[in-house]
Motif scaffolding. Structure first.
Motif, PDB file in Angstrom:
ATOM      1  N   ASP A 136      -5.878 -11.922   4.138  1.00  0.00           N
ATOM      2  CA  ASP A 136      -4.715 -12.175   4.981  1.00  0.00           C
ATOM      3  C   ASP A 136      -3.670 -12.963   4.301  1.00  0.00           C
ATOM      4  N   GLN A 151      -6.859  -2.287  -0.691  1.00  0.00           N
ATOM      5  CA  GLN A 151      -8.207  -2.307  -0.737  1.00  0.00           C
ATOM      6  C   GLN A 151      -8.869  -1.038  -0.623  1.00  0.00           C
ATOM      7  N   LYS A 164     -10.872  -4.825   6.293  1.00  0.00           N
ATOM      8  CA  LYS A 164      -9.988  -5.471   7.432  1.00  0.00           C
ATOM      9  C   LYS A 164      -8.069  -6.396   6.373  1.00  0.00           C
ATOM     10  N   ALA A 165      -7.487  -5.602   6.382  1.00  0.00           N
ATOM     11  CA  ALA A 165      -5.854  -6.496   6.196  1.00  0.00           C
ATOM     12  C   ALA A 165      -4.665  -6.619   6.733  1.00  0.00           C
ATOM     13  N   THR A 166      -4.125  -8.020   7.038  1.00  0.00           N
ATOM     14  CA  THR A 166      -3.517  -8.522   7.660  1.00  0.00           C
ATOM     15  C   THR A 166      -2.213  -9.218   7.053  1.00  0.00           C
ATOM     16  N   ILE A 201       0.525  -2.453   2.360  1.00  0.00           N
ATOM     17  CA  ILE A 201      -0.858  -2.282   2.642  1.00  0.00           C
ATOM     18  C   ILE A 201      -1.473  -0.797   2.204  1.00  0.00           C
ATOM     19  N   GLN A 203      -5.529   0.764   1.725  1.00  0.00           N
ATOM     20  CA  GLN A 203      -6.884   1.316   2.142  1.00  0.00           C
ATOM     21  C   GLN A 203      -7.077   2.212   1.756  1.00  0.00           C
ATOM     22  N   ASN A 210     -11.692   1.035   8.978  1.00  0.00           N
ATOM     23  CA  ASN A 210     -10.431  -0.063   7.863  1.00  0.00           C
ATOM     24  C   ASN A 210      -9.865  -0.006   9.553  1.00  0.00           C
ATOM     25  N   ALA A 212      -5.905  -2.403   9.815  1.00  0.00           N
ATOM     26  CA  ALA A 212      -4.433  -2.715   8.871  1.00  0.00           C
ATOM     27  C   ALA A 212      -3.936  -3.120   9.999  1.00  0.00           C
ATOM     28  N   ILE A 230       2.152   1.466   5.563  1.00  0.00           N
ATOM     29  CA  ILE A 230       0.895   1.732   4.951  1.00  0.00           C
ATOM     30  C   ILE A 230       0.661   1.865   5.194  1.00  0.00           C
ATOM     31  N   GLN A 232      -3.707   4.906   4.565  1.00  0.00           N
ATOM     32  CA  GLN A 232      -5.140   4.610   4.306  1.00  0.00           C
ATOM     33  C   GLN A 232      -5.334   6.311   4.163  1.00  0.00           C
ATOM     34  N   VAL A 240      -3.702   0.817  11.859  1.00  0.00           N
ATOM     35  CA  VAL A 240      -3.370   0.615  11.635  1.00  0.00           C
ATOM     36  C   VAL A 240      -2.027  -0.015  13.305  1.00  0.00           C
TER      37      VAL A 240
END
Length: 693
Positions: A136, A151, A164-166, A201, A203, A210, A212, A230, A232, A240
């Motif tokens: 994060d 990620q 997990k990404a914030t 982000i 992923q 995942n 985000a 973002i 994925q 998301v």
């Protein structure tokens, strides 16, 4: 300048504080359960934490890396990659502008079990046993750059689970100049890509579950000019969330499906709120079982949605089923465009306000306009105009469906709304295929609808078993509504054009217009290749109130000619079509029949003076076995040919085996009496005229 480089295999904690100089701190760790925390105060600092793989097959497991910086023009980087598993990374930057924050948990990360030390929450960093990473970034201030998290990308060691990404930013014009990697999202959905920096982000890498999240602004602290991206990639079960508070923000989300046979089940939620607006969303979902929800408030907002199958060299299955999209826009001059290259999917567009625009396309689900059509999709569009009065404030909807068994429902409320505009892509509703259901409801005054149903690939008469229902209701003392008041397409002027067989059309127009008010009108054409009575289209038209028209005729609406090139009334071509028209109160019908069809017209309540005509039917029957039943009840009843007053309704080309039939019943008559002008050419034609006064 101070420069410090630290390396270690166990626990190292570092803090550097400087007020007068620019500091640089680099920390490298290789091993398990490492913790690295760096704190820098003041402008112009650089912090790098690297917790990476040593010599293969060694891994870094359960690491924690963090950097805290205050002031301006600082740079923080945390690298946890190359088989670094179950890791936690955090960057906090506050109090300034021009800061850069980068977290890289990439290249085979997130594959093994590892204990987490330091700040180990989030279920022991993504449940430990699944090996997911957690990252994060939080920034306050304006004009920060290079803010991104990467990620996944499981090129080593198999499947990535549950990263997990914030990212949370509180300020204007924050972001990154470029998302690294060859998979950086571009703009191809119809919007205008902002040139400002971006918050990103990514992923990737055959990953599951995942998460985000990017948050920009909050209640009481709005932001503007931010750009979010973002991605994925090869992801199943991903989530998301983008929440941007205030105006002039942009969000781009891409979710590319994975290899899960049960479906990708990715979820996108984007919220953009603010009184000003000028926000934009582009969202693309490739795969199966995905859900997209877009909510915008304000004005001049735009949404571009695409759903299409995953069709890459790695995952070659052409699937894009069971997706769901919800778009909600509140305010003025908003735009929603959706491209459904899918089957068995649901979509909802809701717009409240004025001058809003919505367009959908259900086309080839093999990722091209010429691919397999999209079948069994369900689309609902609701547009509600706020207020009334003159001006260019109408809402506009256009739609195109190529495929079978699709359902399209459109509800427009307010004045001056349009299904079909005036631009090159404003085709109204165009359906190419069989078994489709179309329901259109317009409530208010001066609304317009244009529809075409056909086999678009060949322009053949093979769009069969479709159902169309149009309801138009105007309000007290309002103007009339229209099915086709402007030219439709380049080859004809129909409001509703139907090519094919077995279809069912219902049109209802109700009004509360005083005498002399603007009428409701319908213009339509039916082309059929049916050869027997079992193959027919059925059309029912009901108009209530005064001065209604089937066929506008004259001036800007075309000529009085009703034919295949410039029809401004009812044109019927083919065999075994049945059309029923019911009008209540001083109305007119223009019709041309060409081939084994039946037309029924009922007109009631005509009121006329000696110099005016009330109920009026203008009709010509061409070659074939045509049948028309005309009933007129009230004052001022007239049956003429398509040339207008005092021209003959003609029957042509009848034979003894296939005669034309015309039945006319006129009652009351009033001051002008009943009038029927009929001419016949050919053999075996039959006319029955009954008049009473």
């Amino acid at each position: 300048m101070k420069k410090i480089i630290l390396t270690g295999a166990a626990l190292i904690a570092f803090a550097a504080v400087s007020y007068a100089q620019s500091n640089s701190a680099t920390l490298n760790q290789n091993g398990n359960s490492q913790t690295a925390e760096q704190t820098q105060t003041g402008p112009g600092h650089v912090s790098t934490v690297s917790q990476v793989q040593g010599t293969a097959p060694a891994t870094n497991t359960g690491n924690f890396g963090a950097t805290e910086q205050t002031a301006t023009n600082n740079t923080a980087t945390v690298n946890q990659n190359n088989r670094a598993n179950s890791n936690r990374a955090r960057i906090g930057q506050g109090g300034g502008a021009g800061n850069s924050a980068i977290i890289d948990q990439n290249n085979g990360s997130g594959n093994n079990v590892g204990p987490i030390t330091g700040a180990s929450t989030e279920a022991a960093v993504r449940n430990g046993g699944t090996g997911g990473n957690w990252a994060d970034i939080q920034q306050t201030g304006t004009g920060n750059i290079n803010t991104y998290i990467i990620q996944g990308n499981a090129t080593v060691g198999g499947t990535v689970q549950g990263n997990k990404a914030t990212i949370a930013t509180f300020g204007d014009n924050n972001g990154t100049d470029q998302l690294p990697g060859s998979n950086a999202p571009g703009n191809d959905l119809g919007g205008s890509t902002p040139v400002s920096p971006q918050v990103s982000i990514e992923q990737s890498g055959n990953a599951n579950n995942n998460e985000a999240t990017i948050l920009q602004g909050r209640s009481g602290s709005p932001v503007s000019g931010n750009v979010v991206r973002i991605q994925q990639i090869q992801n199943s079960g991903g989530t998301v969330l983008v929440d941007q508070t205030s105006n002039n923000n942009y969000a781009n989300v891409r979710q590319f499906g994975g290899a899960d046979a049960a479906g990708d089940r990715n979820v996108t939620q984007v919220y953009q709120s603010g009184t000003g607006g000028d926000n934009q969303v582009e969202a693309q979902a490739l795969g199966k079982g995905n859900t997209q929800t877009i909510t915008q408030t304000g004005q001049n907002n735009q949404v571009y949605i695409r759903q299409e199958p995953e069709n890459t060299t790695t995952f070659a299955q052409a699937k894009n089923d069971d997706n769901e999209t919800v778009i909600t826009q509140t305010g003025t001059m908003n735009r929603a465009v959706m491209d459904m290259r899918s089957t068995n999917s649901n979509a909802t567009i809701s717009q409240t306000g004025n001058e809003n625009y919505a367009r959908y396309e259900i086309i080839g689900d093999a990722n091209s306009d010429t691919g397999t059509p999209g079948d069994n999709n369900d689309l609902t569009v609701t547009q509600t105009r706020v207020g009334s009065g003159a001006g260019n404030t109408q809402n506009v909807f256009n739609g195109r469906a190529e495929g079978d068994n699709n359902t399209v429902t459109v509800v427009q409320t307010g004045e001056g709304n349009r299904i079909g505009g005036t631009g090159s892509n404003d085709f109204g509703v165009n359906i190419d295929g069989d078994g489709n259901a179309l329901a259109l409801t317009q409530t208010g005054n001066d609304n317009l609808t244009n529809i075409r149903i056909e086999d678009g690939a060949t322009n053949a008469l093979s769009a069969d078993n479709n159902q169309v229902e149009i309801k138009q209701n105007n309000t007290v003392n309002g103007s009339g509504n229209t099915v086709g008041s402007t030219p439709f397409g380049t080859s004809g002027n129909y409001g509703l054009e139907l090519r094919g067989d077995f279809s069912d059309v219902r049109i209802y127009q109700g009004q509360n217009v005083p005498a002399g008010g603007k009428q409701n009108s319908v213009n339509m054409a039916i082309h059929s290749d049916a050869t027997n009575v079992g193959q027919k289209n059925e059309v029912d038209i009901e108009q209530t109130g005064d001065n209604n028209r089937v066929g506008t005729g004259g001036s800007a609406y075309g000529t009085t000619t009703v034919d295949n090139a410039s029809a401004r009334g009812l044109y019927i071509s083919g065999n075994s079509n049945q059309v029923s028209i019911t009008q209540d109160g001083g109305d007119e019908t223009k019709a041309k029949q060409n081939g084994n069809d039946k037309l029924t017209v009922k007109q009631q309540g005509g009121v006329a003076t000696a110099s005016a005509q009330s109920n009026r039917v203008l009709i010509d029957q061409q070659a074939g076995y045509n049948e028309a039943d005309i009933t007129q009840n009230g004052s001022g009843n007239f049956v003429y040919g398509l040339g207008g007053a005092n021209t003959f309704a003609t029957q042509q080309g009848g034979t003894m085996a296939d005669p034309n039939k015309l039945n006319i019943t006129q009652s009351t008559g009033g001051a002008t009496g009943n009038n029927a002008f009929v001419g016949q050419n050919g053999a075996g034609n039959i006319v029955n005229i009954t008049q009473s006064k």
